[in-house]
Design a protein around this motif. Structure first.
Motif, PDB file in Angstrom:
ATOM      1  N   ALA A 167      45.905  44.119 107.308  1.00 17.45           N
ATOM      2  CA  ALA A 167      46.729  43.047 106.743  1.00 17.45           C
ATOM      3  C   ALA A 167      48.217  43.361 106.862  1.00 17.45           C
ATOM      4  CB  ALA A 167      46.374  42.827 105.278  1.00 17.45           C
ATOM      5  N   SER A 168      49.004  42.307 107.075  1.00 15.98           N
ATOM      6  CA  SER A 168      50.466  42.396 107.015  1.00 15.98           C
ATOM      7  C   SER A 168      50.975  41.228 106.176  1.00 15.98           C
ATOM      8  CB  SER A 168      51.084  42.327 108.411  1.00 15.98           C
ATOM      9  OG  SER A 168      52.488  42.171 108.320  1.00 15.98           O
ATOM     10  N   GLU A 190      36.229  40.544  99.545  1.00 12.40           N
ATOM     11  CA  GLU A 190      37.611  40.756  99.099  1.00 12.40           C
ATOM     12  C   GLU A 190      38.558  41.059 100.264  1.00 12.40           C
ATOM     13  OE1 GLU A 190      38.440  40.195  95.925  1.00 12.40           O
ATOM     14  OE2 GLU A 190      36.329  39.608  95.781  1.00 12.40           O
ATOM     15  N   HIS A 191      38.031  41.128 101.473  1.00  7.66           N
ATOM     16  CA  HIS A 191      38.877  41.422 102.632  1.00  7.66           C
ATOM     17  C   HIS A 191      39.901  40.301 102.802  1.00  7.66           C
ATOM     18  CE1 HIS A 191      40.082  42.359 106.762  1.00  7.66           C
ATOM     19  NE2 HIS A 191      39.489  43.523 106.606  1.00  7.66           N
ATOM     20  N   HIS A 192      41.107  40.666 103.224  1.00  2.00           N
ATOM     21  CA  HIS A 192      42.185  39.676 103.298  1.00  2.00           C
ATOM     22  C   HIS A 192      41.854  38.538 104.263  1.00  2.00           C
ATOM     23  CE1 HIS A 192      44.276  40.302 107.242  1.00  2.00           C
ATOM     24  NE2 HIS A 192      43.597  41.429 107.218  1.00  2.00           N
ATOM     25  N   ILE A 193      41.074  38.812 105.293  1.00  2.00           N
ATOM     26  CA  ILE A 193      40.707  37.753 106.232  1.00  2.00           C
ATOM     27  C   ILE A 193      39.802  36.724 105.580  1.00  2.00           C
ATOM     28  CG2 ILE A 193      39.408  37.289 108.369  1.00  2.00           C
ATOM     29  CD1 ILE A 193      40.386  39.941 109.427  1.00  2.00           C
ATOM     30  N   PRO A 294      55.238  35.285 112.784  1.00  4.97           N
ATOM     31  CA  PRO A 294      54.335  36.118 113.571  1.00  4.97           C
ATOM     32  C   PRO A 294      52.869  35.749 113.325  1.00  4.97           C
ATOM     33  CG  PRO A 294      55.185  37.367 111.714  1.00  4.97           C
ATOM     34  CD  PRO A 294      55.881  36.057 111.685  1.00  4.97           C
ATOM     35  N   ALA A 295      52.096  35.747 114.405  1.00  5.75           N
ATOM     36  CA  ALA A 295      50.676  35.387 114.358  1.00  5.75           C
ATOM     37  C   ALA A 295      49.836  36.581 114.787  1.00  5.75           C
ATOM     38  CB  ALA A 295      50.400  34.188 115.253  1.00  5.75           C
ATOM     39  N   GLN A 296      48.687  36.708 114.170  1.00  2.00           N
ATOM     40  CA  GLN A 296      47.817  37.860 114.406  1.00  2.00           C
ATOM     41  C   GLN A 296      46.432  37.371 114.847  1.00  2.00           C
ATOM     42  OE1 GLN A 296      46.720  39.953 110.832  1.00  2.00           O
ATOM     43  NE2 GLN A 296      46.271  41.867 111.898  1.00  2.00           N
ATOM     44  N   ILE A 297      45.846  38.042 115.836  1.00  2.00           N
ATOM     45  CA  ILE A 297      44.466  37.786 116.224  1.00  2.00           C
ATOM     46  C   ILE A 297      43.602  38.879 115.606  1.00  2.00           C
ATOM     47  CG2 ILE A 297      42.852  37.394 118.117  1.00  2.00           C
ATOM     48  CD1 ILE A 297      45.211  36.873 119.937  1.00  2.00           C
ATOM     49  N   ALA A 298      42.620  38.492 114.800  1.00  2.00           N
ATOM     50  CA  ALA A 298      41.678  39.432 114.191  1.00  2.00           C
ATOM     51  C   ALA A 298      40.395  39.420 115.009  1.00  2.00           C
ATOM     52  CB  ALA A 298      41.393  39.043 112.742  1.00  2.00           C
ATOM     53  N   LEU A 299      39.996  40.578 115.518  1.00  2.00           N
ATOM     54  CA  LEU A 299      38.942  40.658 116.519  1.00  2.00           C
ATOM     55  C   LEU A 299      37.727  41.440 116.044  1.00  2.00           C
ATOM     56  CD1 LEU A 299      41.355  41.594 119.411  1.00  2.00           C
ATOM     57  CD2 LEU A 299      40.034  39.476 119.334  1.00  2.00           C
ATOM     58  N   SER A 300      36.574  41.087 116.603  1.00  2.00           N
ATOM     59  CA  SER A 300      35.376  41.903 116.491  1.00  2.00           C
ATOM     60  C   SER A 300      35.433  42.992 117.555  1.00  2.00           C
ATOM     61  CB  SER A 300      34.132  41.043 116.709  1.00  2.00           C
ATOM     62  OG  SER A 300      33.007  41.841 117.027  1.00  2.00           O
ATOM     63  N   PRO A 301      34.811  44.152 117.306  1.00  2.52           N
ATOM     64  CA  PRO A 301      34.801  45.180 118.341  1.00  2.52           C
ATOM     65  C   PRO A 301      33.902  44.847 119.527  1.00  2.52           C
ATOM     66  CG  PRO A 301      33.516  45.885 116.457  1.00  2.52           C
ATOM     67  CD  PRO A 301      34.197  44.616 116.051  1.00  2.52           C
ATOM     68  N   THR A 302      32.971  43.897 119.362  1.00  9.74           N
ATOM     69  CA  THR A 302      31.993  43.681 120.437  1.00  9.74           C
ATOM     70  C   THR A 302      31.640  42.234 120.712  1.00  9.74           C
ATOM     71  OG1 THR A 302      30.137  43.888 118.882  1.00  9.74           O
ATOM     72  CG2 THR A 302      30.875  45.889 119.962  1.00  9.74           C
ATOM     73  N   ALA A 303      31.880  41.314 119.788  1.00  4.41           N
ATOM     74  CA  ALA A 303      31.314  39.965 119.919  1.00  4.41           C
ATOM     75  C   ALA A 303      31.782  39.248 121.180  1.00  4.41           C
ATOM     76  CB  ALA A 303      31.662  39.129 118.685  1.00  4.41           C
ATOM     77  N   THR A 304      33.018  39.452 121.577  1.00  2.00           N
ATOM     78  CA  THR A 304      33.560  38.705 122.710  1.00  2.00           C
ATOM     79  C   THR A 304      33.133  39.256 124.058  1.00  2.00           C
ATOM     80  OG1 THR A 304      35.577  40.049 122.598  1.00  2.00           O
ATOM     81  CG2 THR A 304      35.591  37.938 121.429  1.00  2.00           C
ATOM     82  N   VAL A 305      32.638  40.490 124.097  1.00  2.00           N
ATOM     83  CA  VAL A 305      32.339  41.115 125.395  1.00  2.00           C
ATOM     84  C   VAL A 305      30.849  41.151 125.727  1.00  2.00           C
ATOM     85  CG1 VAL A 305      34.417  42.531 125.418  1.00  2.00           C
ATOM     86  CG2 VAL A 305      32.335  43.431 124.359  1.00  2.00           C
ATOM     87  N   GLN A 306      29.990  40.753 124.820  1.00  2.00           N
ATOM     88  CA  GLN A 306      28.556  40.855 125.079  1.00  2.00           C
ATOM     89  C   GLN A 306      28.030  39.582 125.752  1.00  2.00           C
ATOM     90  OE1 GLN A 306      26.871  42.197 121.326  1.00  2.00           O
ATOM     91  NE2 GLN A 306      27.171  44.317 121.947  1.00  2.00           N
TER      92      GLN A 306
END
Length: 445
Positions: A167-168, A190-193, A294-306
Motif C-alpha cells: 500500500a501507498s 483487512e488487506h488494503h486492496i 499516481p496509479a498502481q497495478i496490483a498483480l497475482s504472481p501467476t494468474a496472468t501467465v498460466q
C-alpha cells in the motif's frame, strides 16, 4: 459438565513448565509471517495466527493419521500403493545406487532432480544435481511465478510483482489484475486492496465475481486468458487520447513507435468482443487508470501467465505502468524488495558453464536464459518420448501430477521411469508411482 483440563489446575510456575512458546515463521506461503508456537511435552498445540487458515493447517498436517512417517520401498506394481517399511540407511543406499546406475547407463543428464513445495530444499537439491553432473534441476516454478518474473525482468529489468500489493497513501487509482486478497493475501479481508478507500478509484480485472471485485468502481469480468487483449486495448486508448507520459517514454523506453503501431489494431469494439465485456466499461476503466496518477497495478504472481500466451499477456499488462509514467514512482509500481536472500549454494554458474544444455534451452531459450532451472513442463515428454532430452530417473522433493496438464499422462510418465524416488508429507498420485518414498519433515519440526 465437561471434565476440566488438568493443565488448568496447575500453578503459574507449573503452567510455565508445562507450556513453552517457541518463536518461528510460518512457511505456508511466501509471506513468511512470524508466529509463536505453543509446545507442551514435545507436541505443538497452537500456532499464533488464528486468522490465517494456512497457519492453522500446520497442526492438522503435522499430526494427521495418514502422514508418511517412515521410508518406504515399493513391493507391488507401480501405482498399486503397495510398499514396505525400510530403514533410512537402506533407502538412501538404494537411491544413490540407482542414480549412479542411471549415470553409468545413460549419462548424468538422464537423471532429473525436482523440487516442488515446500521450497527450502531447492538450493541443496540444485547443488546435488549439478555436483552429480546433471543440468536438469527442475521446479514447480515451471508453471508458476517464473514466467511472471522473467516477463518483468525482460521488459522492465527488474520485478514489480513482489511490491505490487504494497500500500501507498499516494495511490489515486489501483488496477487490481487477477488477484483477490480476501482469499490469498494476509491480512485477507483487512488487506488494503480489499477495502474501499476514500479518494482512490479501484478497477478490478477478474473472470470471477470476487470479494475484491464486489467493492470495485469497475469490474471488468473478462473471459479467462484474454488479459493480453484487454491490456493492449488500454494501450490503444492511452495513445489515441494522448494520456501517455511522453517525457517518461522519451527518457526510459525503447521500441515505442513499433509498439504504438501494434496497439492500433486493438480498437475498443474489437477488444470488448474478445474479452466479453462492455465497450463503455473498457473506455471508462482505461481513462480512470491513465488520468488519475499516481496509479498502481496490483498483480497475482501467476494468474496472468498460466495461459498459452501468458508470457506476452503479462508483458502487455506491466507496460501500462511504463506508458503512463507510474513505474518506480511513489503511489505507482515500485522497484524494491525487502526480503533477505540467502547466500547462493546452488552451483548454477557451474551448471551453465560446464554442463550440457538443460531441458528447455532450445524450446524456451528466453526462459532458460533468465531462469536458473530446466523447464519442468517438458518432463512428461522427456520421460515418454525421450525428447527434447531423455529422463530415465528422477529424485523429487515434493511432486504431484496435478501440476501438469493431462495429469494422467504424467502418471504414466512417472511409471515409465527406470527409477523414481520422492519425499513428501502424504501419498498422492505421484508418490504411488515411486520406487522409494521418504517422509518429509514439516516446517514446525
Amino acid at each position: 459438565m465437561p471434565r476440566p483440563d488438568p493443565i488448568d489446575a496447575l500453578s503459574d510456575s507449573e503452567h510455565q513448565a508445562a507450556y513453552e512458546i517457541k518463536r518461528s515463521t510460518c512457511y505456508e506461503c511466501d509471506a513468511n509471517c512470524p508466529v509463536d508456537v505453543t509446545v507442551t511435552q514435545g507436541r505443538a498445540v497452537a500456532v499464533s495466527e488464528p486468522g490465517c487458515p494456512r497457519a492453522e493447517a500446520q497442526l492438522s498436517r503435522q499430526y494427521h493419521p495418514e502422514r508418511l512417517l517412515y521410508p518406504l520401498r515399493r513391493v507391488g506394481p507401480r501405482g498399486s500403493g503397495a510398499f514396505e517399511r525400510i530403514s533410512w540407511d537402506s533407502a538412501l543406499d538404494v537411491i544413490a545406487e540407482q542414480l549412479q546406475r542411471t549415470k553409468a547407463r545413460h549419462g548424468a543428464p538422464a537423471a532429473g532432480f525436482f523440487a516442488g513445495y515446500t521450497k527450502e530444499a531447492r538450493p541443496h537439491l540444485q547443488r546435488l544435481a549439478h555436483s552429480f553432473g546433471s543440468p536438469n534441476f527442475l521446479t514447480e516454478s515451471g508453471c508458476c511465478f517464473s514466467a511472471t518474473a522473467v516477463a518483468e525482468r525482460l521488459t522492465l529489468g527488474y520485478k514489480i510483482k513482489t511490491t505490487s500489493t504494497v500500500a501507498s497513501p499516494r495511490t489515486r487509482c489501483i488496477l487490481v489484475w487477477g488477484t483477490n486478497p480476501p482469499g490469498s493475501i494476509m491480512p485477507f479481508e483487512e488487506h488494503h486492496i480489499a477495502r474501499p478507500k476514500r479518494g482512490r478509484v479501484k478497477i478490478v480485472v477478474d473472470p470471477r465475481r470476487t470479494e475484491t471485485a464486489a467493492t470495485a468502481d469497475i469490474h471488468l469480468q473478462i473471459r479467462p486468458g484474454t488479459d493480453g487483449a484487454l491490456a493492449l486495448g488500454f494501450h490503444h486508448l492511452i495513445f489515441a487520447n494522448g494520456w501517455q507520459n511522453q517525457a517518461f517514454l522519451d527518457e526510459w523506453a525503447s521500441g515505442v513507435g513499433a509498439f504504438r503501431r501494434y496497439v492500433q489494431g486493438f480498437e475498443p469494439a474489437r477488444v470488448a468482443e474478445i474479452c466479453g465485456i462492455g465497450e463503455a466499461d473498457l473506455l471508462r476503466a482505461a481513462e480512470l487508470f491513465a488520468t488519475n496518477p499516481p496509479a498502481q497495478i496490483a498483480l497475482s504472481p501467476t494468474a496472468t501467465v498460466q495461459h498459452s500466451n501468458g508470457f506476452q499477456n503479462h508483458r502487455a499488462i506491466i507496460l501500462l505502468s511504463a506508458v503512463t509514467g507510474n513505474l518506480d514512482r511513489e503511489g505507482g509500481n515500485r522497484f524494491f524488495n525487502e526480503k533477505a536472500t540467502p547466500k547462493p549454494i546452488d552451483m548454477f554458474d557451474a551448471c551453465r558453464d560446464a554442463l550440457p544444455p538443460r531441458i528447455g534451452e532450445d524450446e524456451f531459450p528466453i526462459w532458460t536464459k533468465y531462469w536458473p532451472a530446466a523447464h519442468s513442463m517438458l518432463m512428461p515428454d522427456c520421460m515418454l518420448t525421450g525428447k527434447p532430452q531423455p529422463l530415465r530417473a528422477l529424485l523429487a522433493m515434493g511432486i504431484n501430477t496435478a501440476m501438469w496438464a493431462d495429469s494422467k499422462r504424467m502418471e504414466r510418465a512417472l511409471g515409465s521411469l527406470e527409477f523414481f524416488a520422492v519425499s513428501d508429507f502424504f501419498h498422492n498420485p505421484a508418490t504411488v508411482q515411486a520406487d522409494i518414498v521418504l517422509p518429509a519433515a514439516t516446517n514446525l519440526e
